[in-house]
Design a protein around this motif. Structure first.
Motif, PDB file in Angstrom:
ATOM      1  N   ASP A  65       0.811  -1.213   0.000  1.00 22.69           N
ATOM      2  CA  ASP A  65       0.000   0.000   0.000  1.00 22.69           C
ATOM      3  C   ASP A  65       0.845   1.264   0.000  1.00 22.69           C
ATOM      4  N   ASP A  66       2.009   1.195   0.598  1.00 18.45           N
ATOM      5  CA  ASP A  66       2.790   2.422   0.769  1.00 18.45           C
ATOM      6  C   ASP A  66       4.222   2.239   0.282  1.00 18.45           C
ATOM      7  N   LEU A  67       4.386   2.335  -1.008  1.00 16.84           N
ATOM      8  CA  LEU A  67       5.717   2.446  -1.588  1.00 16.84           C
ATOM      9  C   LEU A  67       6.245   3.849  -1.329  1.00 16.84           C
ATOM     10  N   GLY A  68       7.533   3.953  -1.073  1.00 15.63           N
ATOM     11  CA  GLY A  68       8.157   5.264  -1.005  1.00 15.63           C
ATOM     12  C   GLY A  68       8.814   5.572  -2.338  1.00 15.63           C
ATOM     13  N   ILE A 134      13.674  12.479   0.580  1.00 13.54           N
ATOM     14  CA  ILE A 134      13.952  11.130   1.092  1.00 13.54           C
ATOM     15  C   ILE A 134      13.217  10.898   2.405  1.00 13.54           C
ATOM     16  N   ALA A 135      13.200  11.905   3.273  1.00 13.15           N
ATOM     17  CA  ALA A 135      12.475  11.780   4.540  1.00 13.15           C
ATOM     18  C   ALA A 135      10.995  11.523   4.301  1.00 13.15           C
ATOM     19  N   ASN A 141       7.415   4.217   6.763  1.00 10.25           N
ATOM     20  CA  ASN A 141       8.011   2.880   6.889  1.00 10.25           C
ATOM     21  C   ASN A 141       7.635   1.984   5.704  1.00 10.25           C
ATOM     22  N   PRO A 142       7.923   2.427   4.470  1.00 12.29           N
ATOM     23  CA  PRO A 142       7.505   1.646   3.302  1.00 12.29           C
ATOM     24  C   PRO A 142       8.268   0.333   3.189  1.00 12.29           C
ATOM     25  N   ARG A 143       7.635  -0.622   2.548  1.00  6.03           N
ATOM     26  CA  ARG A 143       8.259  -1.919   2.295  1.00  6.03           C
ATOM     27  C   ARG A 143       9.363  -1.795   1.248  1.00  6.03           C
ATOM     28  N   LEU A 144       9.181  -0.878   0.311  1.00  6.04           N
ATOM     29  CA  LEU A 144      10.098  -0.710  -0.799  1.00  6.04           C
ATOM     30  C   LEU A 144      10.215   0.767  -1.134  1.00  6.04           C
ATOM     31  N   ILE A 145      11.453   1.221  -1.368  1.00 13.09           N
ATOM     32  CA  ILE A 145      11.689   2.604  -1.782  1.00 13.09           C
ATOM     33  C   ILE A 145      12.232   2.606  -3.200  1.00 13.09           C
ATOM     34  N   LEU A 146      11.581   3.381  -4.065  1.00 10.45           N
ATOM     35  CA  LEU A 146      11.981   3.528  -5.460  1.00 10.45           C
ATOM     36  C   LEU A 146      12.610   4.901  -5.629  1.00 10.45           C
ATOM     37  N   CYS A 175      15.324  -0.988   4.891  1.00  9.79           N
ATOM     38  CA  CYS A 175      14.434  -0.909   3.730  1.00  9.79           C
ATOM     39  C   CYS A 175      15.052  -1.592   2.509  1.00  9.79           C
ATOM     40  N   THR A 176      14.200  -1.910   1.554  1.00 10.64           N
ATOM     41  CA  THR A 176      14.597  -2.435   0.250  1.00 10.64           C
ATOM     42  C   THR A 176      14.574  -1.276  -0.741  1.00 10.64           C
ATOM     43  N   VAL A 177      15.594  -1.191  -1.597  1.00 12.26           N
ATOM     44  CA  VAL A 177      15.725  -0.040  -2.489  1.00 12.26           C
ATOM     45  C   VAL A 177      15.931  -0.499  -3.929  1.00 12.26           C
TER      46      VAL A 177
END
Length: 250
Positions: A65-68, A134-135, A141-146, A175-177
């Motif tokens: 639901d919450d990708l960064g 970035i902040a 607290n996303p599962r994945l940051i793009l 995090c996963t990036v």
């Protein structure tokens, strides 16, 4: 991603047959020249567009639901303070500032901007604006940051400093990036996996693993291992571009 393709207007193939498997905690760089589909791949993963062919699947069957997402430009609201810019994802969810203030303070501290919570974007340097972006991506607290070439417009000194800080943030958050870049040196420093892409149509042509454990510091940039991986990655990139030019000429 499994054999994903993306065409525009039914003619221009931005991606063809792209496959990518992402594990929890990965730092993956998509490396390639402009026009090779790196940003398109990121937008497909983010759900901002749909693939023309292939499929994108997630563990558990549903996309998070919450990708960064961090774009090339900070995309900050100029009329809002740093605090309010980072609060934006929560505001869109209908949450109050009071209920999430502690989390915002925590993330601003992580990116080194806790003293600038009341500042406006016009009062910040380019590097500081990117830290705010970035902040904002980290705050939920996303599962994945793009990240789509977030440091490309910055000077080399600021860029290297933010590379160091990004690895610190990854260590702190777990995090996963997935990181888009056209810089060989940046990809080697940051990543544990590098996917080299070629254009027309965009596709993955090589993959490299960087086994050097985190944390990595300035000494890694001058190490023999770093140099060897950078040379191999650069050679693969140049070969991919050369093959593309040959294909275009035939």
């Amino acid at each position: 991603m499994q054999e994903v393709g993306k065409s525009f207007n039914g003619k221009v193939a931005a991606l063809r047959g792209m496959s990518l498997s992402v594990n929890e905690g990965d730092f993956i760089s998509l490396l390639g020249p402009s026009g090779c589909g790196k940003s398109t791949a990121l937008r497909l993963i983010a759900g901002l567009m749909r693939p023309t062919s292939g499929r994108i699947t997630w563990e558990g069957g549903q996309s998070p639901d919450d990708l960064g997402v961090v774009f090339q430009e900070p995309t900050l609201m100029p009329w809002a303070t740093v605090m309010d810019n980072v609060f934006l994802p929560f505001r869109l969810r209908g949450q109050s500032l009071a209920s999430v203030r502690a989390r915002i303070d925590e993330v601003l501290h992580l990116v080194g901007l806790d003293r600038f919570a009341g500042a406006y974007p016009r009062e910040l340097s380019g590097g500081m604006k990117m830290r705010v972006s970035i902040a904002r991506a980290l705050v939920t607290n996303p599962r994945l940051i793009l990240m789509d070439e977030p440091f490309a417009a910055l000077d080399e000194i600021t860029r290297q400093k933010l590379n160091n800080d990004l690895l610190g943030l990854k260590a702190a958050t777990g995090c996963t990036v997935i990181f888009v870049t056209h810089s060989v040196f940046e990809s080697v420093f940051l990543s544990d996996r590098i996917l080299v892409m070629a254009p027309r149509p965009g596709r993955v042509v090589s993959e490299f693993t960087v086994d050097t454990p985190y944390p990595r510091d300035t000494s890694f940039r001058t190490s023999a291992e770093y140099g060897a991986i950078a040379r191999a990655t650069s050679d693969a990139l140049m070969a991919a571009m050369g093959n593309t030019e040959l294909e275009a000429a035939t």
